[in-house]
Design a protein around this motif. Structure first.
Motif, PDB file in Angstrom:
ATOM      1  N   TRP A  37       0.147 -25.920  12.485  1.00 39.33           N
ATOM      2  CA  TRP A  37      -0.900 -26.215  13.467  1.00 39.33           C
ATOM      3  C   TRP A  37      -1.690 -27.405  12.973  1.00 39.33           C
ATOM      4  O   TRP A  37      -2.168 -27.414  11.831  1.00 39.33           O
ATOM      5  N   LEU A  47      -0.097 -36.949  17.334  1.00 42.10           N
ATOM      6  CA  LEU A  47      -0.415 -35.527  17.219  1.00 42.10           C
ATOM      7  C   LEU A  47      -1.919 -35.339  17.368  1.00 42.10           C
ATOM      8  O   LEU A  47      -2.700 -36.070  16.761  1.00 42.10           O
ATOM      9  N   ASP A  51      -2.373 -29.183  18.195  1.00 41.63           N
ATOM     10  CA  ASP A  51      -0.935 -29.152  18.481  1.00 41.63           C
ATOM     11  C   ASP A  51      -0.270 -28.101  17.585  1.00 41.63           C
ATOM     12  O   ASP A  51      -0.544 -28.027  16.382  1.00 41.63           O
ATOM     13  N   LEU A  53       3.447 -26.784  16.288  1.00 42.05           N
ATOM     14  CA  LEU A  53       4.839 -27.216  16.228  1.00 42.05           C
ATOM     15  C   LEU A  53       5.592 -26.443  15.157  1.00 42.05           C
ATOM     16  O   LEU A  53       5.004 -25.713  14.359  1.00 42.05           O
ATOM     17  N   ILE A 253       6.534 -30.705  19.656  1.00 44.14           N
ATOM     18  CA  ILE A 253       5.353 -29.877  19.847  1.00 44.14           C
ATOM     19  C   ILE A 253       5.727 -28.724  20.769  1.00 44.14           C
ATOM     20  O   ILE A 253       6.324 -28.935  21.828  1.00 44.14           O
ATOM     21  N   SER A 256      -0.084 -26.892  22.817  1.00 45.01           N
ATOM     22  CA  SER A 256      -1.257 -27.526  22.230  1.00 45.01           C
ATOM     23  C   SER A 256      -2.515 -26.909  22.803  1.00 45.01           C
ATOM     24  O   SER A 256      -2.631 -26.725  24.020  1.00 45.01           O
ATOM     25  N   TRP A 268      -5.067 -24.581  26.638  1.00 46.16           N
ATOM     26  CA  TRP A 268      -3.808 -25.243  26.313  1.00 46.16           C
ATOM     27  C   TRP A 268      -3.627 -26.492  27.178  1.00 46.16           C
ATOM     28  O   TRP A 268      -3.957 -26.499  28.365  1.00 46.16           O
ATOM     29  N   ARG A 272       1.591 -31.167  27.060  1.00 45.81           N
ATOM     30  CA  ARG A 272       2.155 -31.254  25.710  1.00 45.81           C
ATOM     31  C   ARG A 272       3.159 -30.145  25.396  1.00 45.81           C
ATOM     32  O   ARG A 272       3.642 -30.059  24.261  1.00 45.81           O
TER      33      ARG A 272
END
Length: 278
Positions: A37, A47, A51, A53, A253, A256, A268, A272
């Protein structure tokens, strides 16, 4: 009279299930993908804070840094990757190792603190790297930089740590529009990515760095707001990063959150979801 089989203890079965799940999750996180994160704005606008991922650990093979670190200061938990896989540490090598490529967005362990960082790979072993008047120079050749508009965000606390963005048009009051000029930088291997500029500062002019063998040079895309390889570890920076400290490559990603927690689903960012990282 036939004896009845003893009924399994429900509590024991639950504990076994939890243990099995943790083992499977640990193996998955160690060998394949690690969740990450984004806590800071050093890689904007590639980024953003919030975000979420998964880091691809298969991309570069495995080292001690592939083992998970668990850092929960609020409850006193600080388990370092070296505590679990320290037997792999020390020779700067990897199992099934692959070579990172210039321009990759990489998660690595800080050479001193051991905390996970995420930056863009700029310098390979043997390269010379310098920044002059904000322009990145690799092996004596300036990178190509083209204007790409303005990056805008709201001036307000961001993420769980409440970081406030730095602005080129600052000072900006609460709720105002924070602006940073955006440029597209093209590296010698043809990889292009956005970088941001806030203003003139010391990191815009550096000495020439020669990247040692087995080491790498990383920089943030938010160039004026990034602690990276331009600053040695002795004075609070990142310095050169050993090959074995690399965790993996960030490719995409998943989602986010613009709020204080990734659990705040109503914050959110709709644009993304599953966005590729380049």
């Amino acid at each position: 009279m036939a004896s009845q089989a003893a009924k399994p203890n429900g509590f024991i079965e639950t504990v076994k299930t939890v243990v099995y799940a943790l083992v499977i999750a640990g193996v998955f996180r160690t060998l394949f993908f690690q969740p990450f994160w984004i806590p800071s704005g050093s890689m904007k606008d590639t980024l953003l804070i919030g975000d979420f991922l998964f880091v691809n650990k298969m991309a570069y093979g495995y080292s001690y840094a592939s083992c998970p670190s668990i850092y929960l200061p609020g409850i006193g938990i600080d388990i370092d990757a070296a505590d679990i896989c320290g037997f792999l540490d020390g020779d700067n090598s990897r199992i099934l190792g692959g070579d990172p490529e210039r321009g990759d967005v990489v998660v690595f362990r800080h050479p001193v603190t051991g905390r996970d960082f995420i930056k863009r790979l700029i310098g390979l072993p043997g390269d010379t790297v310098q920044v002059t008047n904000g322009v990145l120079i690799i092996n004596g050749t300036p990178t190509t930089v083209e204007q790409a508009g303005v990056f805008e965000e709201i001036s307000e606390p961001q993420g769980p740590q409440g970081h406030r963005p730095r602005c080129a048009n600052g000072p900006v009051g609460e709720g105002g529009v924070c602006e940073k000029p955006r440029f597209t930088e093209t590296l010698p291997n043809g990889v292009s990515h956005d970088i941001l500029n806030i203003g003139t500062q010391g990191s815009d002019n550096t000495p020439v760095f020669t990247v040692p063998e087995g080491q790498y040079f990383f920089m943030g895309d938010n160039r004026d707001n990034s602690s990276d390889s331009r600053v040695p570890t002795l004075v609070g920076g990142v310095g050169f990063v050993p090959y074995e400290n690399i965790v993996g490559r960030a490719d995409r990603i998943m989602f986010s959150s613009a709020g204080r927690s990734m659990l705040y689903f109503w914050t959110w960012r709709a644009d993304r979801f599953f966005k590729g990282i380049s």
